[in-house]
Design a protein around this motif. Structure first.
Motif, PDB file in Angstrom:
ATOM      1  N   LEU A   1       0.834  -1.212   0.000  1.00 39.45           N
ATOM      2  CA  LEU A   1       0.000   0.000   0.000  1.00 39.45           C
ATOM      3  C   LEU A   1       0.866   1.258   0.000  1.00 39.45           C
ATOM      4  CD1 LEU A   1      -2.821  -1.008   2.517  1.00 39.45           C
ATOM      5  CD2 LEU A   1      -2.890  -1.059   0.007  1.00 39.45           C
ATOM      6  N   ASP A   2       1.908   1.278   0.824  1.00 40.40           N
ATOM      7  CA  ASP A   2       2.817   2.429   0.851  1.00 40.40           C
ATOM      8  C   ASP A   2       3.449   2.647  -0.521  1.00 40.40           C
ATOM      9  OD1 ASP A   2       2.300   2.908   3.514  1.00 40.40           O
ATOM     10  OD2 ASP A   2       4.141   1.952   4.236  1.00 40.40           O
ATOM     11  N   ALA A   3       3.853   1.558  -1.162  1.00 42.15           N
ATOM     12  CA  ALA A   3       4.473   1.664  -2.487  1.00 42.15           C
ATOM     13  C   ALA A   3       3.501   2.235  -3.509  1.00 42.15           C
ATOM     14  CB  ALA A   3       4.982   0.303  -2.945  1.00 42.15           C
ATOM     15  N   ALA A   4       2.250   1.851  -3.403  1.00 39.32           N
ATOM     16  CA  ALA A   4       1.245   2.383  -4.331  1.00 39.32           C
ATOM     17  C   ALA A   4       1.152   3.896  -4.213  1.00 39.32           C
ATOM     18  CB  ALA A   4      -0.117   1.743  -4.060  1.00 39.32           C
ATOM     19  N   TYR A   5       1.055   4.389  -2.989  1.00 36.47           N
ATOM     20  CA  TYR A   5       0.950   5.834  -2.784  1.00 36.47           C
ATOM     21  C   TYR A   5       2.234   6.548  -3.212  1.00 36.47           C
ATOM     22  CZ  TYR A   5      -3.468   5.288  -0.349  1.00 36.47           C
ATOM     23  OH  TYR A   5      -4.767   5.000  -0.047  1.00 36.47           O
ATOM     24  N   GLN A   6       3.384   5.967  -2.896  1.00 38.09           N
ATOM     25  CA  GLN A   6       4.645   6.590  -3.280  1.00 38.09           C
ATOM     26  C   GLN A   6       4.812   6.635  -4.796  1.00 38.09           C
ATOM     27  OE1 GLN A   6       7.889   4.764  -1.141  1.00 38.09           O
ATOM     28  NE2 GLN A   6       6.940   5.176   0.832  1.00 38.09           N
ATOM     29  N   ALA A   7       4.179   5.684  -5.495  1.00 38.65           N
ATOM     30  CA  ALA A   7       4.259   5.669  -6.955  1.00 38.65           C
ATOM     31  C   ALA A   7       3.194   6.561  -7.595  1.00 38.65           C
ATOM     32  CB  ALA A   7       4.131   4.232  -7.472  1.00 38.65           C
ATOM     33  N   GLY A   8       2.367   7.199  -6.772  1.00 39.98           N
ATOM     34  CA  GLY A   8       1.398   8.151  -7.299  1.00 39.98           C
ATOM     35  C   GLY A   8      -0.049   7.724  -7.303  1.00 39.98           C
ATOM     36  N   ALA A   9      -0.370   6.606  -6.666  1.00 42.48           N
ATOM     37  CA  ALA A   9      -1.770   6.168  -6.626  1.00 42.48           C
ATOM     38  C   ALA A   9      -2.612   7.148  -5.820  1.00 42.48           C
ATOM     39  CB  ALA A   9      -1.870   4.772  -6.018  1.00 42.48           C
ATOM     40  N   TRP A  10      -3.846   7.299  -6.226  1.00 44.83           N
ATOM     41  CA  TRP A  10      -4.782   8.158  -5.487  1.00 44.83           C
ATOM     42  C   TRP A  10      -5.368   7.422  -4.287  1.00 44.83           C
ATOM     43  CZ3 TRP A  10      -7.281   9.089 -10.803  1.00 44.83           C
ATOM     44  CH2 TRP A  10      -6.582  10.090 -11.489  1.00 44.83           C
ATOM     45  N   GLY A  11      -5.463   6.101  -4.405  1.00 40.54           N
ATOM     46  CA  GLY A  11      -6.011   5.282  -3.333  1.00 40.54           C
ATOM     47  C   GLY A  11      -5.589   3.844  -3.538  1.00 40.54           C
TER      48      GLY A  11
END
Length: 76
Positions: free
Chosen positions: A22-32
């Protein structure tokens, strides 16, 4: 509004790689990003054109084999 809304602890404890993914998703630019259903699938929403990057970041952060998939939301 998924941000700051962790999955249920009972389910999260089954997937020790979940916080990193989940952290990686946000760090890669995911909105959620969140655990999908009962798991082990994880879903992330991001801007058009960044899906592969977000999926790769999540898979790499999980530290185990995965199958990243990307799709798009259809508009009529």
């Amino acid at each position: 509004a998924w941000a700051g809304r962790p999955p249920r602890p009972a389910r999260a404890s089954l997937y020790p790689w979940l916080p990193a993914a989940l952290d990686a998703a946000y760090q890669a630019g995911a909105w959620g990003a969140a655990l999908a259903g009962a798991g082990p699938s994880v879903v992330a929403f991001c801007r058009r054109g960044s899906g592969k990057e977000v999926a790769a970041a999540m898979t790499g952060a999980a530290g185990m084999p995965g199958r990243p998939l990307t799709t798009r939301i259809a508009t009529l």
